[in-house]
Design an enzyme around this catalytic site. Structure first.
Site, PDB file in Angstrom:
ATOM      1  N   HIS A  62     -60.006  -3.685  47.551  1.00 32.40           N
ATOM      2  CA  HIS A  62     -60.942  -2.617  47.193  1.00 32.40           C
ATOM      3  C   HIS A  62     -61.136  -1.598  48.314  1.00 32.40           C
ATOM      4  O   HIS A  62     -61.386  -0.420  48.026  1.00 32.40           O
ATOM      5  CB  HIS A  62     -62.286  -3.209  46.776  1.00 32.40           C
ATOM      6  CG  HIS A  62     -62.288  -3.730  45.377  1.00 32.40           C
ATOM      7  ND1 HIS A  62     -63.327  -3.529  44.496  1.00 32.40           N
ATOM      8  CD2 HIS A  62     -61.361  -4.445  44.686  1.00 32.40           C
ATOM      9  CE1 HIS A  62     -63.052  -4.092  43.337  1.00 32.40           C
ATOM     10  NE2 HIS A  62     -61.855  -4.668  43.435  1.00 32.40           N
ATOM     11  N   TRP A  97     -59.518 -16.933  36.467  1.00 29.02           N
ATOM     12  CA  TRP A  97     -58.430 -16.490  35.588  1.00 29.02           C
ATOM     13  C   TRP A  97     -57.513 -17.643  35.188  1.00 29.02           C
ATOM     14  O   TRP A  97     -56.770 -17.520  34.222  1.00 29.02           O
ATOM     15  CB  TRP A  97     -57.607 -15.423  36.297  1.00 29.02           C
ATOM     16  CG  TRP A  97     -58.238 -14.067  36.334  1.00 29.02           C
ATOM     17  CD1 TRP A  97     -58.022 -13.044  35.437  1.00 29.02           C
ATOM     18  CD2 TRP A  97     -59.153 -13.555  37.301  1.00 29.02           C
ATOM     19  NE1 TRP A  97     -58.759 -11.940  35.803  1.00 29.02           N
ATOM     20  CE2 TRP A  97     -59.472 -12.227  36.946  1.00 29.02           C
ATOM     21  CE3 TRP A  97     -59.755 -14.092  38.437  1.00 29.02           C
ATOM     22  CZ2 TRP A  97     -60.340 -11.420  37.677  1.00 29.02           C
ATOM     23  CZ3 TRP A  97     -60.623 -13.300  39.168  1.00 29.02           C
ATOM     24  CH2 TRP A  97     -60.909 -11.982  38.790  1.00 29.02           C
TER      25      TRP A  97
END
Length: 366
Positions: free
Chosen positions: A123, A263
């Site tokens: 990020h 995930w």
């Protein structure tokens, strides 16, 4: 939704290789996770790092224009390594980060800090815009508004606080270098590929180069959005799919992103399981959070709308299948794309050579 790969219960076949090494050995000896020290940033100069000056690098604007176009003149990013520092100094920083990771394997329901540190590096770099060479990892600007409060950065103060002690211990290292180095350590120490890394990011302590919000991926969007967003950073479809494989590590938290869960089963091991799991059967989860998907087989794993877009768009799907079938290829492509991500927009000296850090396991074997 059509199934393109074996069910989740079969994902540990030969296409996926787990490298437990120090992670498993250390986890067995961990009695509990260490407390996280709390630090506070200020809007002035958090640390008077030798590398944290804001030099104009006179004469560099013309070079930047040649590299990135005329509009890049105001966003010159020349790498500047602190005087007297070499690869061995950065290896010491890497070792300290890796050791602290290994001492906190029970953090976040045994996900550890791998996902946190990888997301922080991602990020801080993912705000890059190739059109004007703005954003990216160079300035370490996530401590300033509005970037610090970008909704897509929610929760990343945990990763920054985890690394803060190393800004104190090594006052010569910049935030941009430390945060990206932390991501490299997270990938390598969790069994992932070697990542080429270069130092020389120079902190912006004036908040003059903070990128606007809205540049980081919005997980609620579709495939075209994903393609366009990554193209803004200079990535093609193959690189895009490789970079999103970073979702194999860590988990989402409703109180941060509005999404929840891991995930897949490899949330603390860097593997190609993100792709093999994605190719299973999914349905929209019925809950009070944001729209996300839940796997049909176990109901334990999640995918974001932008993840599902990778199997819904043909220009992405072929690479998903490719990486699901070949972990070595995924590692190779991810390493190259991630190194590009964390270095985007930075001009390095011609004689600058990338550093390949040795893992703790490799050093133990010497």
């Amino acid at each position: 939704m059509a199934t393109f790969a074996p069910h989740i219960s079969k994902i540990t076949k030969s296409s996926t290789k787990f490298n437990y090494g120090r992670i498993a050995k250390t986890f067995l000896g961990v009695a509990g996770s260490a407390a996280i020290a709390t630090y506070f940033y200020n809007n002035g100069n958090p640390f008077n790092n030798n590398n944290n000056n804001n030099n104009n690098n006179g004469g560099s604007k013309n070079a930047a224009k040649a590299l990135f176009g005329a509009s890049a003149g105001a966003n010159v990013k020349i790498a500047k390594v602190p005087e007297g520092k070499s690869a061995s100094d950065y290896q010491k920083v890497y070792n300290d980060i890796a050791t602290k990771i290994s001492e906190n394997l029970e953090f976040d329901e045994n996900a550890g800090y791998y996902g946190q540190l990888l997301r922080l590096a991602w990020h801080t770099s993912g705000t890059y815009d190739k059109s004007d060479n703005s954003g990216g990892s160079y300035g370490g600007t996530m401590i300033f508004a509005p970037e610090e409060f970008d909704p897509e950065n929610a929760g990343l103060q945990v990763g920054r606080e985890f690394l803060m002690e190393f800004l104190v211990k090594y006052p010569w290292i910049s935030r941009g270098d430390l945060w990206t180095l932390g991501g490299v350590a997270a990938v390598q120490e969790s069994g992932g590929p070697k990542i080429e890394w270069r130092p020389g990011r120079v902190d912006d302590n004036t908040a003059s180069k903070v990128p606007p919000n809205g540049r980081l991926p919005d997980a609620s969007k579709d495939g075209k959005y994903v393609k366009d967003l990554f193209a803004r950073m200079g990535f093609n479809e193959r690189e895009t799919v490789a970079l999103l494989g970073a979702h194999v590590l860590g988990r989402c938290h409703k109180h941060n992103s509005g999404y929840d869960g891991p995930w897949g089963p490899s949330f603390n091991q860097f593997t190609n399981v993100f792709y093999t799991t994605l190719l299973g059967d999914w349905h929209v989860k019925k809950w009070d959070g944001k729209k996300q998907y839940e796997d049909d087989e176990t109901g334990e794993f999640m995918m974001l709308p932008t993840d599902m877009a990778l199997k819904e768009e043909s220009y992405f799907l072929k690479y998903v299948k490719m990486y699901a079938d070949d972990q070595d290829l995924f590692f190779k492509d991810f390493a190259k794309a991630f190194s590009k991500l964390i270095s985007n927009g930075i001009k390095y000296p011609a004689d600058s050579k990338p550093i390949l850090f040795k893992t703790l396991d490799e050093q133990d074997e010497e």
